[in-house]
Design a protein around this motif. Structure first.
Motif, PDB file in Angstrom:
ATOM      1  N   HIS A 163      -5.016  -9.668   2.115  1.00 42.86           N
ATOM      2  CA  HIS A 163      -6.040  -9.379   2.992  1.00 42.86           C
ATOM      3  C   HIS A 163      -7.226 -10.617   3.056  1.00 42.86           C
ATOM      4  O   HIS A 163      -7.586 -11.118   4.012  1.00 42.86           O
ATOM      5  N   ARG A 193     -11.037  -3.812  -6.853  1.00 41.03           N
ATOM      6  CA  ARG A 193     -11.195  -2.273  -7.582  1.00 41.03           C
ATOM      7  C   ARG A 193     -10.267  -1.626  -8.080  1.00 41.03           C
ATOM      8  O   ARG A 193     -10.004  -0.905  -9.285  1.00 41.03           O
ATOM      9  N   ARG A 194      -8.986  -1.697  -7.324  1.00 39.95           N
ATOM     10  CA  ARG A 194      -7.825  -1.034  -7.953  1.00 39.95           C
ATOM     11  C   ARG A 194      -7.239  -1.792  -8.977  1.00 39.95           C
ATOM     12  O   ARG A 194      -6.763  -1.382 -10.207  1.00 39.95           O
ATOM     13  N   ASP A 205     -13.451  -7.142   2.925  1.00 45.05           N
ATOM     14  CA  ASP A 205     -13.855  -5.956   2.172  1.00 45.05           C
ATOM     15  C   ASP A 205     -12.516  -5.290   1.681  1.00 45.05           C
ATOM     16  O   ASP A 205     -12.393  -4.672   0.612  1.00 45.05           O
ATOM     17  N   ASN A 206     -11.355  -5.365   2.389  1.00 48.67           N
ATOM     18  CA  ASN A 206     -10.148  -4.968   2.123  1.00 48.67           C
ATOM     19  C   ASN A 206      -9.536  -5.449   0.594  1.00 48.67           C
ATOM     20  O   ASN A 206      -9.185  -4.800  -0.224  1.00 48.67           O
ATOM     21  N   THR A 247      -1.513  -7.940  -2.710  1.00 42.12           N
ATOM     22  CA  THR A 247      -2.214  -7.323  -1.684  1.00 42.12           C
ATOM     23  C   THR A 247      -3.625  -7.773  -1.327  1.00 42.12           C
ATOM     24  O   THR A 247      -3.685  -8.176  -0.007  1.00 42.12           O
ATOM     25  N   THR A 289     -15.727   0.854  -2.107  1.00 48.86           N
ATOM     26  CA  THR A 289     -15.006   1.920  -2.994  1.00 48.86           C
ATOM     27  C   THR A 289     -13.478   1.321  -3.084  1.00 48.86           C
ATOM     28  O   THR A 289     -13.321   0.376  -2.789  1.00 48.86           O
ATOM     29  N   SER A 290     -12.763   2.182  -3.945  1.00 46.31           N
ATOM     30  CA  SER A 290     -11.382   1.663  -4.273  1.00 46.31           C
ATOM     31  C   SER A 290     -10.508   2.380  -3.177  1.00 46.31           C
ATOM     32  O   SER A 290      -9.210   2.379  -3.312  1.00 46.31           O
ATOM     33  N   TYR A 313       1.954   1.892  -3.600  1.00 45.60           N
ATOM     34  CA  TYR A 313       1.146   2.298  -4.110  1.00 45.60           C
ATOM     35  C   TYR A 313       0.656   3.756  -4.084  1.00 45.60           C
ATOM     36  O   TYR A 313       0.434   4.682  -4.961  1.00 45.60           O
ATOM     37  N   GLN A 340     -20.952  -1.426   4.466  1.00 48.68           N
ATOM     38  CA  GLN A 340     -19.901  -1.961   3.580  1.00 48.68           C
ATOM     39  C   GLN A 340     -19.137  -0.904   2.845  1.00 48.68           C
ATOM     40  O   GLN A 340     -19.788  -0.205   2.066  1.00 48.68           O
ATOM     41  N   ASN A 341     -17.819  -1.023   2.663  1.00 53.68           N
ATOM     42  CA  ASN A 341     -17.003  -0.126   1.949  1.00 53.68           C
ATOM     43  C   ASN A 341     -16.938  -0.706   0.391  1.00 53.68           C
ATOM     44  O   ASN A 341     -16.207  -1.685   0.273  1.00 53.68           O
ATOM     45  N   TYR A 399      -9.217   2.538   1.134  1.00 56.18           N
ATOM     46  CA  TYR A 399      -9.183   2.090   2.424  1.00 56.18           C
ATOM     47  C   TYR A 399      -9.985   2.900   2.991  1.00 56.18           C
ATOM     48  O   TYR A 399      -9.590   4.043   3.622  1.00 56.18           O
ATOM     49  N   ILE A 427     -17.620 -10.933  -1.451  1.00 56.27           N
ATOM     50  CA  ILE A 427     -18.295 -10.088  -0.763  1.00 56.27           C
ATOM     51  C   ILE A 427     -19.747  -9.803  -1.627  1.00 56.27           C
ATOM     52  O   ILE A 427     -20.197  -8.760  -1.369  1.00 56.27           O
ATOM     53  N   ASP A 428     -20.067 -10.859  -2.071  1.00 59.67           N
ATOM     54  CA  ASP A 428     -21.541 -11.004  -2.641  1.00 59.67           C
ATOM     55  C   ASP A 428     -21.926  -9.975  -3.876  1.00 59.67           C
ATOM     56  O   ASP A 428     -22.648  -9.421  -3.695  1.00 59.67           O
ATOM     57  N   VAL A 433     -11.235  -4.074  -1.953  1.00 58.03           N
ATOM     58  CA  VAL A 433     -10.601  -2.428  -2.312  1.00 58.03           C
ATOM     59  C   VAL A 433      -9.743  -2.700  -3.145  1.00 58.03           C
ATOM     60  O   VAL A 433      -9.615  -2.062  -4.444  1.00 58.03           O
ATOM     61  N   GLU A 434      -8.750  -3.846  -3.109  1.00 55.41           N
ATOM     62  CA  GLU A 434      -7.760  -4.086  -4.081  1.00 55.41           C
ATOM     63  C   GLU A 434      -8.266  -4.635  -5.378  1.00 55.41           C
ATOM     64  O   GLU A 434      -7.547  -4.287  -6.474  1.00 55.41           O
ATOM     65  N   ILE A 489       0.799  -1.266   0.265  1.00 54.23           N
ATOM     66  CA  ILE A 489       0.007  -0.119  -0.053  1.00 54.23           C
ATOM     67  C   ILE A 489       0.879   1.270   0.018  1.00 54.23           C
ATOM     68  O   ILE A 489       0.709   2.186  -0.654  1.00 54.23           O
TER      69      ILE A 489
END
Lengths: 403, 208
Positions: free
Chosen positions: A135, A149-150, A142-143, A131, B87-88, A90, B84-85, B90, A180-181, A146-147, A87
């Motif tokens: 997680h 989506r990146r 959820d984390n 990354t 988004t891209s 990044y 719930q998050n 943290y 995450i459904d 996030v990755e 991170i």
């Protein structure tokens, strides 16, 4: 006498500046990196990590330091530390999106190693995939998303341009979203991963893998698990296996495509064969395709740089003497004209995945790494990381080839 | 060194000194100051603490004045399942729900069970049952159950200027936070609402 002194000081000044820039670029960071990589591939993770301690972090190669250290920490099972590094890399890469005029000008007089390392696009994408792996290894769903989506942003065609897609990262993104459904976006990533593969097929709705292309088997077979599961085995195990050692930038290694690999792994749960891994990416192939895209731009830049250096040498020659011009030419072209071979060297070569049936009380599974003719190379039992969400188990294994 | 060179050097040094005095060397000094959280502006196009504050305040006001709350004689008991998050970035969505809970609690319109501390509660009750005097022991099996569950999701969509010859890049981000209150008995949605905003930022692509 005055002219001779002036020419000597001009040559000395010019050479000192150029050599200074070059030394600034390489610094003492390269020794630390080489030492860490060497320790990593001999299995001395502790020493490898110590070689890349924060106080040794050079600003110029800090992204590369963090990528290498993140991989080392991941191999040690320090998922949180590894994520911090990736991170951090990044965040730094986001800062580096601004083109530095000083570094750009410097690289036109010295070479590209003077520029801060930002990695190849596929390396930046794999950074997010690894990354996400951290997680998932610690159950932070959820984390991981996030990755995911990146990864999707990185692989967007408008952003990626002509650089190659990274199907393994797509698969990872699909898995993280499935967990995450978010089945519709997961299916989209599985489908896009599938489009880059030539042999292996991924079923978009189930994320299951197999080789059906070019065979008599219908792709619909993938809607079922590859092996008939014993009664009561309603869970699935997704295993991501990383094998081999990535070639360095500048090394020539033949590679046929994303999904060609001479080794794979068989998976056994409760002593029963449940399936095998399928290759999704070969770093040698990603590097080769990346260099093809870079070639035109870099050739033009190298030609321009040599022309600039030759002009400087000719100016010195004209204003002073021939010897001074030759000396400047020797320093600028002979000594400093070197290719930028920096790359993420602790990456594995092959990224593979399997999705197989699993018992509900899974505590470990066995991996048998085999060569293409079925010869056994290695047998390991994996119990960590092994995470579960509802009926999906997720696990990772990195095989680090010893020198 | 002749007089002209000497004079030029002095003038140059004076100019640098003058410029330094003008800026007060502030650009070269580490500085810390307290920021007013009510008036601070976001520093990028990303979801910022100012958004967290504004959105939670707005939700708390709307929910506490909603018919869902008004139809109860006593403040209904709720639990927070989390946001719930999606988004891209943290984001600490626990921070968001913590603030929402604080604001709602302060209105007096809602009661909350402390679902995050359930394990600690049980441990303490067990300790008291074994060690505390009977008159000060917390009664076992007397906890109240929540009637409603609060949950939600924060989503993001981003747009960036296309790749072309340019000196800056523009990023536009859209955020939407959806909150929902579910009746734990019936499973029906009892209340839902959303807040959205978009922000644009331009960053230089060329720097020193």
């Amino acid at each position: 006498m005055d002219t001779a002194r002036t020419s000597l000081s001009a040559v000395a000044g010019c050479s000192a500046v150029a050599l200074g820039l070059a030394l600034f670029a390489t610094g003492c960071g390269t020794a630390s990196l080489n030492s860490a990589r060497s320790d990593f591939y001999t299995g001395n993770f502790q020493q490898a990590e110590e070689a890349l301690s924060p106080e040794k972090l050079p600003r110029h190669d800090d992204v590369l330091f963090q990528l290498e250290r993140g991989t080392i920490r991941q191999a040690r099972g320090d998922y949180e530390g590894s994520s911090r590094d990736f991170i951090g890399a990044y965040d730094r890469l986001t800062e580096l999106e601004t083109f530095s005029v000083s570094q750009g000008a410097g690289s036109l007089v010295v070479n590209d190693t003077i520029k801060t390392f930002t990695g190849a696009p596929f390396e930046r994408t794999l950074m997010h995939a690894l990354t996400a792996q951290n997680h998932l290894s610690s159950g932070q769903w959820d984390n991981a998303a996030v990755e995911a989506r990146r990864i999707i942003i990185n692989l967007d065609e408008a952003y990626r341009g002509k650089y190659p897609d990274v199907p393994y990262a797509r698969f990872m993104a699909g898995l993280a979203l499935e967990l995450i459904d978010d089945p519709s976006n997961a299916a989209l990533q599985y489908r896009l991963a599938n489009e880059s593969l030539s042999r292996v097929e991924i079923h978009p709705d189930t994320g299951r893998l197999g080789v059906t292309r070019g065979t008599n088997e219908a792709p619909s077979r993938l809607s079922h698990l590859p092996v008939q599961a014993p009664s009561g085995w309603n869970d699935e195990l997704i295993v991501m296996v990383q094998l081999g050692r990535a070639p360095r930038r500048g090394d020539y290694v033949s590679a046929g495509g994303h999904d060609q690999a001479p080794i794979y792994a068989e998976i056994y749960a409760n002593g029963q064969y449940v399936g095998r891994t399928f290759p999704l990416d070969d770093v040698a192939y990603l590097r080769h395709r990346t260099e093809q895209v870079r070639a035109l731009k870099e050739t033009a830049k190298t030609v321009t740089r040599i022309a600039i250096k030759e002009s400087i040498a000719q100016a010195v020659e004209h204003n002073n003497n021939e010897l001074a011009g030759d000396l400047v030419r020797l320093v600028l072209i002979g000594l400093l004209e070197q290719p930028d071979t920096r790359s993420w060297e602790t990456l594995p070569r092959w990224f593979q995945a399997a999705r197989v049936p699993a018992p509900p009380d899974l505590t470990s599974y066995e991996l048998v790494i085999k060569n293409v003719s079925g010869g056994e190379l290695k047998r390991v039992t994996v119990s960590d990381p092994l995470q579960r969400r509802r009926n999906l188990w997720v696990s990772f294994y990195r095989d680090i080839p010893r020198r | 060194m002749n007089n002209t060179t000497h004079r030029a050097l002095v003038v140059g040094l004076l100019l640098i000194a003058g410029l330094s005095l003008q800026t007060g060397c502030a650009a070269f000094r580490a500085q810390t100051s307290t920021v007013n959280v009510d008036t601070a502006d976001p520093m990028s196009e990303r979801f910022a603490f100012t958004d967290l504050r504004d959105i939670t305040q707005s939700f708390a006001t709307e929910l506490s004045a909603s018919p869902l709350i008004a139809k109860h004689d006593t403040a209904p008991i709720m639990m927070i399942a989390g946001v719930q998050n999606r988004t891209s970035a943290y984001l600490d969505t626990k921070n968001l729900t913590d603030r929402l809970r604080t604001l709602l609690f302060q209105t007096g319109a809602v009661q909350f069970v402390n679902e995050a501390r359930r394990e600690d509660l049980l441990r303490e009750q067990g300790y008291q049952a074994a060690q505390a005097t009977p008159e000060t022991q917390a009664g076992i099996g007397q906890q109240l159950g929540a009637k409603y569950m609060i949950s939600g999701s924060l989503t993001e969509m981003a747009d960036r200027s296309p790749r072309q010859v340019r000196v800056s890049k523009t990023v536009r981000r859209y955020y939407k936070l959806t909150l929902e209150v579910t009746d734990l008995e019936t499973g029906l949605l009892a209340w839902t609402s959303e807040r959205e905003f978009a922000r644009e930022a331009r960053q230089p692509l060329v720097g020193w």
